[in-house]
Design a protein around this motif. Structure first.
Motif, short mmCIF file in Angstrom:
data_model
loop_
_atom_site.label_atom_id
_atom_site.label_comp_id
_atom_site.label_asym_id
_atom_site.label_seq_id
_atom_site.Cartn_x
_atom_site.Cartn_y
_atom_site.Cartn_z
N GLY B 228 0.84 -1.70 -0.61
CA GLY B 228 -0.33 -0.21 -0.27
C GLY B 228 1.01 1.35 0.17
N VAL B 229 2.21 1.36 -0.39
CA VAL B 229 2.75 2.44 -0.67
C VAL B 229 3.18 2.53 -2.04
CG1 VAL B 229 5.30 3.36 0.57
CG2 VAL B 229 4.49 2.20 2.22
N GLN B 230 2.49 3.55 -2.21
CA GLN B 230 2.82 3.80 -3.61
C GLN B 230 4.42 5.24 -3.51
OE1 GLN B 230 1.85 2.44 -6.08
NE2 GLN B 230 0.71 1.74 -4.26
N ALA B 231 5.69 4.70 -4.25
CA ALA B 231 6.88 5.58 -4.18
C ALA B 231 7.04 5.74 -5.79
CB ALA B 231 7.43 4.19 -3.92
N GLU B 232 7.15 6.47 -6.08
CA GLU B 232 7.92 7.40 -7.60
C GLU B 232 9.10 7.33 -7.53
OE1 GLU B 232 4.76 10.51 -9.23
OE2 GLU B 232 6.60 12.26 -8.75
N VAL B 233 9.47 6.93 -8.84
CA VAL B 233 10.81 6.94 -9.17
C VAL B 233 11.33 7.58 -10.00
CG1 VAL B 233 12.90 5.08 -9.35
CG2 VAL B 233 10.64 4.23 -7.75
N ILE B 234 11.99 8.36 -9.35
CA ILE B 234 12.80 9.50 -10.51
C ILE B 234 14.31 8.94 -10.54
CG2 ILE B 234 12.90 12.52 -10.79
CD1 ILE B 234 10.47 11.49 -10.33
N ASP B 235 14.34 8.83 -12.15
CA ASP B 235 15.64 8.89 -12.57
C ASP B 235 16.18 9.89 -12.98
OD1 ASP B 235 18.23 7.95 -13.98
OD2 ASP B 235 16.93 7.18 -15.66
N LEU B 236 17.24 9.93 -12.47
CA LEU B 236 18.24 11.66 -12.55
C LEU B 236 18.57 11.93 -13.59
CD1 LEU B 236 19.70 12.08 -9.14
CD2 LEU B 236 17.47 13.43 -9.89
N ARG B 237 18.87 11.14 -14.27
CA ARG B 237 20.21 10.61 -16.42
C ARG B 237 20.85 11.30 -15.70
NH1 ARG B 237 15.05 10.12 -19.84
NH2 ARG B 237 14.37 11.93 -19.67
N SER B 238 20.26 13.42 -15.20
CA SER B 238 21.91 14.56 -15.60
C SER B 238 21.82 14.82 -14.55
CB SER B 238 20.87 15.22 -16.26
OG SER B 238 21.79 16.54 -16.30
N LEU B 239 23.39 14.73 -14.14
CA LEU B 239 23.36 14.82 -12.59
C LEU B 239 23.76 16.61 -12.28
CD1 LEU B 239 25.41 11.91 -10.80
CD2 LEU B 239 23.51 12.66 -11.16
N VAL B 240 24.62 16.97 -13.77
CA VAL B 240 24.89 18.35 -14.32
C VAL B 240 24.79 18.79 -15.35
CG1 VAL B 240 26.40 20.01 -14.19
CG2 VAL B 240 26.25 18.63 -12.44
N PRO B 241 23.98 19.23 -16.25
CA PRO B 241 22.89 20.17 -14.97
C PRO B 241 21.99 19.55 -14.64
CG PRO B 241 22.16 20.51 -17.21
CD PRO B 241 23.67 19.61 -17.06
N LEU B 242 21.25 19.96 -13.31
CA LEU B 242 19.97 18.92 -12.90
C LEU B 242 18.87 19.27 -12.55
CD1 LEU B 242 19.24 17.17 -10.70
CD2 LEU B 242 19.75 19.19 -8.55
N ASP B 243 17.65 18.13 -12.87
CA ASP B 243 16.50 19.24 -13.50
C ASP B 243 15.85 18.57 -11.96
OD1 ASP B 243 13.68 19.14 -14.00
OD2 ASP B 243 13.75 17.46 -15.29
N GLU B 244 16.28 20.61 -11.54
CA GLU B 244 15.95 21.04 -9.85
C GLU B 244 14.20 20.56 -10.04
OE1 GLU B 244 19.15 24.24 -8.31
OE2 GLU B 244 16.60 24.16 -7.85
N LYS B 245 13.30 21.54 -11.14
CA LYS B 245 12.70 21.23 -10.88
C LYS B 245 11.77 20.00 -11.20
CE LYS B 245 11.65 25.47 -14.22
NZ LYS B 245 10.99 26.10 -15.42
N ALA B 246 12.51 18.45 -11.18
CA ALA B 246 11.16 17.91 -11.47
C ALA B 246 11.39 17.28 -9.91
CB ALA B 246 11.80 16.91 -12.28
N VAL B 247 13.21 17.43 -9.78
CA VAL B 247 13.27 17.07 -7.68
C VAL B 247 12.33 18.12 -7.27
CG1 VAL B 247 14.68 17.18 -6.23
CG2 VAL B 247 15.41 16.20 -8.58
N LEU B 248 11.94 19.64 -7.16
CA LEU B 248 11.08 19.75 -6.57
C LEU B 248 9.82 19.77 -6.89
CD1 LEU B 248 12.81 23.00 -6.46
CD2 LEU B 248 12.84 21.49 -4.43
N ALA B 249 9.32 19.45 -7.64
CA ALA B 249 8.01 19.22 -8.02
C ALA B 249 7.50 17.57 -7.35
CB ALA B 249 7.25 19.21 -10.06
#
Lengths: 359, 325
Positions: B228-249
């Motif tokens: 019953g735990v729904q985890a969202e998995v984000i693949d960063l792919r690009s450490l620099v530059p970082l997709d800050e928006k995706a992380v924060l959202a």
């Protein structure tokens, strides 16, 4: 540049094997200009008008002799002591002083210490401070030129201390394996800051190291502009003929300190310095020019005066050039600013606006 | 579309670049005749010749330094460092030269070198064939640091890297070079930098991972789903530059974050992500940020299964984070 009568002529596209007699006076003018500018820069540093300076005195003949043997299309990978090479290349005292001051005319945009400059249009690659890193670059650029079938050589400048570095070995080894059109131009000025040559290597000389990499190493009297020019012209001809690289050891002496932060009296004697001052490459060339009737004693003072006037004019212009804008520190980190860096730029601008940071 | 392994996708990207751009060349140890110790460059020298796929002497300094010279001259060199663990002789070249050339020359000399190198553990490589030292490089202004986690991204990100104007450190997760197969677009497929990918959507906890940790994170998320735990998995792919928006959202949505990487924890890449969340998403957080990382030890040989984060350990952290209040 001063008036036509004293302006030295930059090297021609076609490089002759020997420095012709009529270029000797040009060589001397470049050496006089370099020495004059060098002395002025040492003063500027002591006066706090530039932050730092790396002098070249004692190495003018080696640098001018080498640079005059190259074509403008050859790529130069300097260290940080090659003022005379830059001047022969056509890089003006004004451009250089802009860099030493770090003003808005500085094409390095105020980012580097004095002496760390480069100008793509002069095929003079921007220097860094770590010693020797440019050696492998010169080899890579030569590999690229080979690939493009460009008839050029790459020339790499470094000192005796650098022959102990990682990059010296890697670069010369690659150059030997790939037979690159590269000239490794070592100015052995006998000291790496304080360390004398005999503690840098147990080899009988530095040129001999080329043997291990499978190409010629040449020792040349770096106080003699003609000998240096001949050695470089020969190395260049071999490189262009597909015969690979050459290591040239120009034996010189650093008459001044390593930099304005150095006090050479801590590690060498007055007697040694006096002995080498007697071999000053400018005095030597002047003597030869007088003996060959290429220069009159009375004209010599005019050459020095013209050089001083040129440097004074360039300095006045450079000091009148506006400062660099602070937000420019965020440019050229990448081809375009990523969002996080743009955010920092905006933050910096705000701090400047609020007076928390001073421009 | 073609089904490929990750290492095959790397090979296809290199093949595509060599075929379409005469300025592209490859250099490194054993990359030519041998096709690379992981076979990433297999067949390329035979097809494109030894002047474009260059076997070099054994010197990382020489490989990267020569690549710099080539790039300054206008070519697009792709240098291979055989293992990330062996990159340190070239550290000076990368940090002092590659990263700073554009800046120190006032923009006159871009230095678009791509350095490909396999990284990470899970192959019984011990201290010197297992490291994940991406943080050293992510810390250096001027470099881009990219880590693919699947074949399609490996090809698309590598082609973007080769044609990018900036230098790129391209870290290839060698542990999953052959363990994952996936559909890879043919031709000049490109994946942009600076864009994370949401691999699995979820509402309860955000899991941030990259490279070889991705399959572990997904496995953990799937296991937790039944609890019953729904985890969202984000693949960063690009450490620099970082997709800050995706992380924060993602964290604004879930309120909880677990950061996963193989590298040691202290000053690891996850520390930057945690700081980012503290600075910009603190009021969205319902639980402390958790990090699942390698331990702050050198990488061990016999006990790598203890050292390396796995699905169970990630699931444990996600479960704890989901329940924390």
């Amino acid at each position: 540049m001063p008036d036509e009568s004293t302006a030295p002529t930059p090297p021609a596209a076609e490089v002759p094997g020997e420095l012709p007699r009529d270029r000797l006076l040009d060589a001397y003018r470049f050496m006089v200009l370099a020495r004059t500018m060098d002395e002025r820069c040492l003063t500027l540093q002591r006066q706090g008008r530039i932050g730092f300076y790396v002098p070249l005195q004692g190495q003018e003949a080696a640098q001018v002799g080498c640079a005059l043997a190259l074509a403008p299309s050859d790529w130069i990978f300097p260290a940080y002591r090659e003022l005379a090479v830059a001047l022969v290349r056509g890089i003006s005292p004004k451009l250089l002083l802009d860099q030493f001051i770090g003003n808005s005319g500085d094409e390095m945009k105020g980012r580097q210490m004095p002496n760390h400059y480069g100008y793509r249009r002069f095929n003079y690659v921007t220097a860094s401070s770590p010693v020797g890193t440019q050696i492998t670059h010169a080899v890579g650029a030569a590999m690229a030129a080979q690939r493009r079938k460009d008839p050029i050589v790459t020339v790499c400048f470094f000192g005796d201390g650098t022959t102990s570095s990682n990059d010296f070995h890697a670069g010369l080894n690659f150059a030997g394996v790939f037979r690159t059109p590269t000239i490794f131009f070592c100015q052995n000025n006998r000291y790496a800051i304080s360390l004398p040559l005999e503690r840098q290597t147990h080899s009988p000389n530095l040129a001999v190291k080329a043997t291990a990499y499978g190409f010629p190493g040449v020792v040349v009297d770096g106080m003699d502009v003609v000998s240096v020019h001949t050695a470089v012209a020969e190395a260049r001809a071999r490189a262009l003929a597909g015969e690979g690289p050459t290591l040239i050891e120009a034996q010189v002496y650093r008459l001044g300190p390593h930099s304005t932060s150095d006090d050479p009296r801590r590690y060498r004697s007055d007697a040694e310095l006096a002995e080498w001052k007697a071999k000053d490459p400018l005095a030597r060339l002047k003597h030869d020019l007088l003996a060959q009737g290429l220069l009159e004693e009375s004209a010599d003072a005019g050459l020095w005066e013209a050089a001083r006037a040129e440097v004074t004019k360039a300095l006045a212009e450079a000091e009148a050039t506006p400062p660099i804008t602070p937000e420019s520190i965020f440019d050229d980190v990448y081809a375009s600013r990523p969002p996080a860096l743009e955010e920092q730029r905006v933050e910096c601008l705000r701090l400047l606006q609020e007076g928390i940071l001073k421009p | 579309m073609t089904d490929l392994t990750l290492v095959q996708a790397v090979n296809r990207a290199l093949h595509e670049a060599l075929s379409t751009d005469p300025d592209v060349l490859i250099l490194g140890e054993d990359v030519g005749v041998n096709g690379g110790v992981f076979r990433a460059t297999e067949g390329l020298q035979k097809e494109f010749g030894s002047e474009r796929v260059i076997d070099t002497p054994l010197s990382e300094t020489g490989i990267v330094g020569a690549a710099v010279g080539m790039a300054l001259y206008g070519l697009k060199p792709v240098a291979e460092i055989q293992f990330l663990d062996f990159i340190y002789p070239a550290f000076d070249q990368i940090v002092s030269e590659v990263a700073k050339f554009r800046y120190r020359s006032g923009g006159q000399y871009p230095c678009h070198v791509v350095i490909r190198t396999p990284y990470g553990g899970g192959i019984k490589g011990g201290l010197y064939h297992s490291q994940s030292s991406e943080a050293y490089f992510a810390h250096t202004a001027g470099l881009k640091v990219i880590v693919p986690s699947n074949p399609a991204d490996a090809k698309g990100l590598l082609l973007t890297a080769i044609h990018d104007e900036d230098p790129v450190l391209f870290l290839e997760p060698k542990r999953i070079y052959r363990s994952v197969t996936g559909e890879v677009p043919d031709g000049d497929h490109r994946v942009p930098f600076g864009q994370a990918a949401t691999v699995r959507e979820g509402s309860d906890v955000s899991v941030f991972a990259y490279g070889a940790m991705l399959p572990q994170a997904v496995q953990a998320a799937e296991a937790l789903s039944s609890e019953g735990v729904q985890a969202e998995v984000i693949d960063l792919r690009s450490l620099v530059p970082l997709d800050e928006k995706a992380v924060l959202a993602s964290v604004e949505k879930t309120g909880r974050a677990v950061i996963v990487h193989e590298a040691p924890r202290f000053c690891g890449y996850g520390a930057e992500l945690a700081a980012l969340l503290a600075e910009k998403a603190l009021y969205s957080l319902k639980a402390p940020v958790a990090r699942v990382t390698g331990f702050d030890t050198p990488f061990p040989y016999a006990l790598e299964h203890v050292y390396l984060p796995n699905a169970e350990r990630i699931a444990h952290a996600v479960r704890t984070t989901a329940r924390a209040s």
